[in-house]
Scaffold this active site. Structure first.
Site, PDB file in Angstrom:
ATOM      1  N   HIS A 108      -2.078  21.302 -10.862  1.00 58.13           N
ATOM      2  CA  HIS A 108      -2.333  20.262  -9.864  1.00 58.13           C
ATOM      3  C   HIS A 108      -3.823  19.927  -9.762  1.00 58.13           C
ATOM      4  CE1 HIS A 108      -1.063  17.560  -6.839  1.00 58.13           C
ATOM      5  NE2 HIS A 108      -0.048  18.262  -6.383  1.00 58.13           N
ATOM      6  N   ASP A 146      -1.695  15.017 -10.868  1.00 54.63           N
ATOM      7  CA  ASP A 146      -1.135  14.777  -9.541  1.00 54.63           C
ATOM      8  C   ASP A 146       0.388  14.681  -9.614  1.00 54.63           C
ATOM      9  OD1 ASP A 146      -3.647  14.738  -8.355  1.00 54.63           O
ATOM     10  OD2 ASP A 146      -3.900  12.587  -8.714  1.00 54.63           O
TER      11      ASP A 146
END
Length: 427
Positions: free
Chosen positions: A397, A401
């Site tokens: 992450h 995204d």
């Protein structure tokens, strides 16, 4: 002239290796190209070959753990020189050799370490090292019951040590295990465990490396897993057509081949998924090289199929089969395991459905695929039976995204549910 035998660097992430087996005894004549010593890294078994003719002096024992570049032995111009050097203090073992290199090593005992062949009761050919055979004889253990972890299934000392020992007779003393009581308890509790209940064995270099890398991956990446479902009806029909043409194609196309091709096609269109973070920089790969997680004796290894987006299904299938065969035979080379940009884990082959795979660092994404099973789903407001497959996309992450990961899953799903789009992209 005397030549040093050092531990080669087999990939960017390699730091050390364990000596698994010597190919020759001290003083033995060696020809250029002969396998001098087999080493085990965190990824592969590798045969270090002689770069010169000579006579072997082993400086370290089987089981020694050495750093990249460390000295393992020498090739001398004569057998007498090799045997004499082995009897000298390490610092003066060979003229011209740096003393610091040699003194850090442990002299090896002068015993034959070549592999010895034999047969079990059914006539099946066995390969085991002399040390393994001696230990098996001492433990009254049938080698036919031992699975070898060496190259090509060779039985090594550690395999014999890991094999279940013969059950001790009831007359022998039991093992007392003291269990510490809680702070509120006044005394410790003692449990008696029957003989043969516990087995302790050292971790292999591969298993230790897997454990280390998994913890490092979790500690250094913000890992998140997104899930999805794919209708595999059209892929199933496509594969049936391809399997029927196996004689013409020269290979039997699998679901894994089609999944690999779909993933590579999406990665080529989304290079941001084919990248990783290095310090403050984002490094993008210039090729789609997909690692395929393969279960082998003692652990998991990830051979790499290169330029998957540029291969036809037939070429891809042949590459995959060749790498799996090499992995299970312990014949992978450093080129076979380095340079992966993305990984596929097929836990569906073991009956798995949804899982949360751990990233294969430094990569930033890994796709797991589950089993294909018939399920009741709604299509055009009707309940129908369709072959469904689960997918698990783990991603870093810090770089990727949720929206980007979702787009990858959506594109991947679209290609599999409309494989005509996939075929249109084949070169």
């Amino acid at each position: 002239m005397t030549h040093a035998i050092s531990i080669p660097k087999l990939g960017l992430t390699m730091e050390d290796a364990t000596v698994v087996e010597w190919g020759f005894a001290d003083g033995a004549a060696v020809a250029r190209g002969d396998t001098l010593v087999t080493i085990e890294t965190d990824k592969i078994m590798f045969d270090v070959e002689a770069e010169h003719d000579g006579y072997l002096q082993r400086v370290v024992q089987v089981g020694a753990k050495l750093l990249v570049g460390d000295l393992a032995g020498y090739l001398h111009p004569s057998a007498e020189a090799a045997l004499a050097a082995g009897r000298l203090p390490a610092a003066s073992a060979a003229a011209g050799a740096p003393a610091a290199e040699v003194t850090a090593s442990t002299p090896a005992p002068a015993h034959p370490a070549n592999l010895v062949a034999g047969n079990d009761a059914s006539g099946r050919r066995l390969m085991a090292s002399p040390v393994a055979r001696q230990l098996a004889s001492k433990r009254e253990l049938d080698l036919a019951s031992v699975t070898g972890s060496g190259p090509g299934g060779v039985i090594l000392k550690r395999d014999v040590e890991a094999a279940p020992a013969r059950t001790a007779p009831p007359a022998q003393a039991s093992i007392a295990v003291a269990a510490t009581a809680t702070a509120a308890a006044a005394a410790a509790a003692t449990t008696t465990i029957a003989p043969g209940t516990l087995t302790r064995r050292p971790m292999t270099a591969m298993r230790k490396a897997i454990a280390k890398r998994m913890m490092q991956s979790l500690a250094t990446k913000a890992q998140m897993t997104g899930f999805g479902r794919v209708d595999m009806a059209e892929v199933t029909r496509l594969r049936e057509t391809l399997v029927a043409a196996a004689d013409t194609l020269g290979v039997r196309i699998t679901y894994t081949d089609i999944v690999l091709k779909a993933a590579a096609t999406v990665l080529a269109a989304m290079p941001e998924m084919n990248a990783w973070i290095d310090g403050d920089d984002i490094v993008s790969w210039n090729a789609v090289n997909i690692g395929l997680a393969v279960s082998v004796n003692g652990g998991l290894i990830v051979p790499v199929i290169r330029h998957v987006d540029q291969l036809t299904l037939v070429e891809l299938s042949r590459e995959r089969l060749a790498l799996i065969d090499k992995a299970r035979a312990g014949k992978l080379t450093r080129d076979d395991v380095d340079g992966g940009t993305f990984t596929l884990s097929n836990f569906g082959s073991y009956g798995g459905d949804f899982e949360t795979p751990i990233l294969n660092a430094p990569q930033s994404a890994l796709l797991g695929i589950g089993q294909i099973s018939d399920e009741a789903v709604v299509r055009d407001k009707q309940i129908v039976i369709r072959p469904m497959m689960s997918i698990s996309l783990t991603f870093d992450h810090c770089l990727i995204d949720g929206a980007m990961a979702g787009e990858f899953r959506a594109r991947f799903k679209a290609l599999l549910e409309q494989p005509a789009l996939l075929l249109a992209r084949l070169r």
